[in-house]
Design an enzyme around this catalytic site. Structure first.
Site, short mmCIF file in Angstrom:
data_model
loop_
_atom_site.label_atom_id
_atom_site.label_comp_id
_atom_site.label_asym_id
_atom_site.label_seq_id
_atom_site.Cartn_x
_atom_site.Cartn_y
_atom_site.Cartn_z
N LYS A 158 3.18 3.85 19.52
CA LYS A 158 3.44 5.33 18.57
C LYS A 158 3.65 6.28 19.64
O LYS A 158 4.57 7.23 19.71
CB LYS A 158 2.18 5.80 18.12
CG LYS A 158 2.48 4.84 16.36
CD LYS A 158 0.52 5.05 16.21
CE LYS A 158 0.42 4.33 14.66
NZ LYS A 158 -0.96 4.33 14.12
N GLU A 176 -7.18 -4.86 11.11
CA GLU A 176 -6.97 -5.34 10.45
C GLU A 176 -8.29 -6.92 10.79
O GLU A 176 -9.23 -6.83 11.88
CB GLU A 176 -6.20 -6.56 11.39
CG GLU A 176 -4.36 -5.36 11.19
CD GLU A 176 -3.89 -5.77 9.30
OE1 GLU A 176 -3.94 -6.84 8.61
OE2 GLU A 176 -3.15 -4.39 9.01
N GLY A 186 -11.19 -1.75 5.02
CA GLY A 186 -9.20 -2.23 4.76
C GLY A 186 -8.29 -1.75 5.69
O GLY A 186 -7.37 -0.87 6.07
N VAL A 190 4.19 7.61 12.93
CA VAL A 190 3.36 7.95 14.05
C VAL A 190 2.76 9.29 12.56
O VAL A 190 3.27 9.76 12.06
CB VAL A 190 3.82 8.91 14.87
CG1 VAL A 190 2.63 8.86 15.71
CG2 VAL A 190 4.42 8.14 16.01
N ASP A 192 -0.78 -1.29 18.57
CA ASP A 192 -0.14 -0.02 18.30
C ASP A 192 -0.01 1.27 18.73
O ASP A 192 1.05 1.98 18.48
CB ASP A 192 -1.29 -0.05 16.98
CG ASP A 192 -1.07 1.53 15.50
OD1 ASP A 192 -0.19 1.04 14.39
OD2 ASP A 192 -1.63 2.50 15.74
N THR A 216 1.18 -1.00 0.01
CA THR A 216 0.36 -0.30 0.12
C THR A 216 1.35 1.40 -0.24
O THR A 216 0.84 1.98 -1.06
CB THR A 216 -0.80 -0.12 1.19
OG1 THR A 216 -1.55 -1.17 1.07
CG2 THR A 216 -1.65 1.33 0.85
N VAL A 217 2.01 1.42 0.54
CA VAL A 217 2.44 2.66 1.10
C VAL A 217 3.94 2.29 0.02
O VAL A 217 4.17 3.29 -0.55
CB VAL A 217 3.20 2.27 2.50
CG1 VAL A 217 3.86 4.12 2.90
CG2 VAL A 217 2.47 2.74 3.73
N1 LIG Z 1 -1.19 2.28 5.34
C1 LIG Z 1 -0.67 2.65 6.07
O1 LIG Z 1 -1.51 3.80 6.15
C2 LIG Z 1 0.75 3.46 7.10
C3 LIG Z 1 0.15 4.16 7.82
C4 LIG Z 1 1.82 4.65 8.68
C5 LIG Z 1 2.81 3.44 8.41
N2 LIG Z 1 3.01 2.71 7.77
C6 LIG Z 1 2.91 1.38 7.70
O2 LIG Z 1 3.99 1.16 6.64
C7 LIG Z 1 5.09 0.01 6.46
C8 LIG Z 1 4.00 -0.48 5.39
O3 LIG Z 1 2.87 -0.91 4.98
P1 LIG Z 1 2.02 -0.95 3.84
O4 LIG Z 1 0.42 -0.60 4.43
O5 LIG Z 1 1.94 -0.50 2.87
O6 LIG Z 1 1.38 -3.11 3.99
P2 LIG Z 1 1.18 -4.14 3.30
O7 LIG Z 1 0.34 -3.12 2.19
O8 LIG Z 1 0.91 -4.79 3.56
O9 LIG Z 1 2.39 -3.53 2.28
C9 LIG Z 1 3.70 -4.82 2.78
C10 LIG Z 1 4.30 -4.98 1.35
O10 LIG Z 1 5.59 -5.56 2.16
C11 LIG Z 1 5.74 -6.55 1.45
N3 LIG Z 1 6.12 -7.98 2.30
C12 LIG Z 1 6.16 -8.04 3.69
N4 LIG Z 1 6.67 -8.74 4.05
C13 LIG Z 1 7.46 -8.89 3.14
C14 LIG Z 1 8.81 -10.64 3.91
N5 LIG Z 1 9.31 -10.50 4.94
N6 LIG Z 1 9.79 -10.10 2.71
C15 LIG Z 1 9.12 -9.74 1.09
N7 LIG Z 1 8.02 -9.42 1.57
C16 LIG Z 1 7.57 -8.50 2.09
C17 LIG Z 1 4.04 -7.17 1.67
O11 LIG Z 1 5.01 -8.53 0.42
P3 LIG Z 1 3.06 -9.23 -0.07
O12 LIG Z 1 2.16 -8.73 -1.04
O13 LIG Z 1 3.13 -10.60 -0.42
O14 LIG Z 1 2.17 -9.33 1.24
C18 LIG Z 1 3.95 -5.64 0.55
O15 LIG Z 1 4.05 -5.84 -0.72
C19 LIG Z 1 4.78 -0.72 7.97
O16 LIG Z 1 5.95 -0.41 8.34
C20 LIG Z 1 2.76 0.19 8.16
O17 LIG Z 1 3.18 0.08 9.76
C21 LIG Z 1 1.80 2.23 7.00
#
Ligand SMILES: NC(=O)c1ccc[n+]([C@@H]2O[C@H](COP(=O)([O-])OP(=O)(O)OC[C@H]3O[C@@H](n4cnc5c(N)ncnc54)[C@H](OP(=O)(O)O)[C@@H]3O)[C@@H](O)[C@H]2O)c1
Length: 433
Positions: A211, A196, A193, A139, A207, A22-23
């Site tokens: 933060k 979780e 979404g 955060v 969580d 996503t990010v």
């Molecule tokens: N989403 C938000 O609004 C938000 C806000 C603030 C901070 N964050 C932080 O930003 C970070 C990313 O979040 P996100 O929402 O983008 O998560 P996400 O959509 O689940 O993206 C994570 C990506 O990393 C890949 N991945 C995870 N573990 C892996 C591993 N062991 N080996 C290889 N690839 C791996 C996943 O692959 P797959 O597609 O195969 O699962 C996915 O493409 C996290 O630390 C989260 O806490 C997110």
């Protein structure tokens, strides 16, 4: 490994991206929109990389970039100057980022758990290698609370931070404020979404407390172990609590709070009654809100979209741009600090009882026994005698003292379920806690 490495000219800042979710994919789009052709993604690491190459945002990754399933292609490439980690989790991420820092690469991450639990060692490593480790997205996503505190407020002596740092809980509680049922709104948050499948990290406060610890390091210069911060679930908050809160001029929010108390810190995460006159009550939906209280500058409010791909990617891109511009930021030392969950504050107690004579006297007696004064007793009509709700609010008291009285009350035979206890925030509570 596939593809070729882009330019390695001296001026270019080559970015290795770990995680195209996503990010990560939003970061590719936001960075491309920055118009900085000298900063480019040269490597993308993810498992199942072929799937990621067909992602709708893959078009924002420069055409010559390497898409790989081998993380060492990014971590050990001399052509990567900066690693952006957008995967999440503690292991193996910590080890990977150590490898990157040891290799003299800057690191930008949005990983709050990593920064909360392992941040201090990683900062020391980055400093020893003369590189930067920035985490502005960790955060409140798109709200610049971390750069705002670490740069813009570094001259003040901040004594308290409080606010809403978990958008999922805010979505649930602000929906309940307008009549939604906890279970139904949680399902809606999961379908949208926001939450979780296992919502525990959000609703039980884990969580938010990670933060809170990240913010405490910057604002209060205090290293706190997240596991030492008491976290109370929002899952026991009910419609009745909103009705009584309204009567008290309040609403209910999951509040994260840390306050300097001499050389100690009191910190807590949980549902609290917030006066409707407080900015903390004004955030709705997935919005985040952080209020800092400074000795010299007074209160400062940060508010906006705390999560989501694009807002979070803005914070990540801003960190990358800061590094590209050679900004070193303000670095102030933080030290390990003892945490107490004990807070001196007025409290709200909601009881569900089986009606019988002497209930109020028994509850008042349990409070009097530990020296706590009752401020008000509220009871709405229209409930059956076998599940009768009513509320007691207390004058300011220590939460540890109140817990003793609540333990006594929980054993009383008319109690249908354990009392719901919540701290009541006071708009300017400098005198009470
Ligand atoms: N989403 C938000 O609004 C938000 C806000 C603030 C901070 N964050 C932080 O930003 C970070 C990313 O979040 P996100 O929402 O983008 O998560 P996400 O959509 O689940 O993206 C994570 C990506 O990393 C890949 N991945 C995870 N573990 C892996 C591993 N062991 N080996 C290889 N690839 C791996 C996943 O692959 P797959 O597609 O195969 O699962 C996915 O493409 C996290 O630390 C989260 O806490 C997110």
């Amino acid at each position: 490994m596939s593809g070729t490495v882009l330019s390695t000219s001296e001026k270019a800042l080559n970015v290795g991206l770990l995680g195209f979710g996503t990010v990560g994919s939003s970061f590719a789009e936001v960075l491309a929109a920055s118009g900085r052709s000298d900063i480019r993604i040269t490597h993308v690491y993810n498992r199942g990389i072929e799937r990621k190459k067909t992602h709708e945002r893959a078009k924002f990754v420069p055409s010559g970039a390497v898409w790989t399933e081998n993380v060492d292609d990014v971590l050990t490439s001399p052509n990567v100057h900066l690693v952006v980690e957008l995967m999440g989790g503690l292991d193996p991420i910590e080890g990977w980022l150590r490898t990157a820092l040891n290799a003299g690469k800057h690191v930008v991450t949005a990983n709050k758990q990593l920064i909360a639990y392992r941040g201090s060692d990683l900062f020391a490593l980055a400093a020893s290698k003369g590189v930067q480790l920035l985490y502005g997205a960790a955060v409140a996503g798109g709200v610049p609370v971390i750069p705002g505190m670490s740069q813009g407020l570094s001259g003040d002596k901040i004594t308290r931070i409080s606010g809403i740092v978990n958008g999922t809980c805010n979505f649930i509680l602000s929906s309940m404020e307008t009549g939604a049922d906890y279970g139904e709104v949680l399902k809606k948050a999961q379908a949208a979404g926001y939450a979780e499948a296992n919502p525990s990290a959000d609703v039980d406060g884990f969580d938010a407390r990670a933060k809170l610890c990240v913010l405490s390091r910057i604002a209060l210069r205090a290293e706190i172990n997240p596991d030492d911060v008491p976290a109370q679930t929002i899952s026991h908050v009910s419609a009745i609590d909103f009705a009584y809160a309204k009567e008290l001029g309040c609403t209910v929010r999951q509040v994260s709070r840390a306050q300097l108390d001499g050389d100690k810190i009191s910190a807590r995460v949980g549902p609290m009654l917030v006066p409707t006159t407080s900015p903390i009550a004004w955030s709705h939906g997935t919005q985040n809100m952080v209020v800092t209280s400074g000795k010299f500058g007074g209160d400062v409010v940060f508010s906006g979209h705390g999560a989501g791909g694009h807002p979070t990617a803005v914070a990540v891109t801003s960190d990358v741009l800061a590094i590209a511009e050679g900004s070193v930021g303000v670095r102030l030392p933080a030290k390990k600090v003892q945490v107490s969950g004990d807070v001196l504050a007025p409290h709200y107690l909601r009881f569900i009882v089986k009606d019988s004579p002497g209930i109020v006297a028994a509850i008042a007696g349990a409070l009097a026994h530990v020296g706590i004064n009752i401020d008000s007793i509220l009871q709405h009509r229209g409930h059956t005698g076998d599940r009768l709700p009513f509320v007691v609010t207390t004058e300011p008291c220590l939460s540890s003292t109140l817990e003793k009285a609540v333990a006594e009350m929980s054993k009383m035979e008319f109690m249908v379920e354990p009392p719901q206890v919540m701290q009541i925030l006071v708009v300017d509570d400098r005198d009470t806690d």
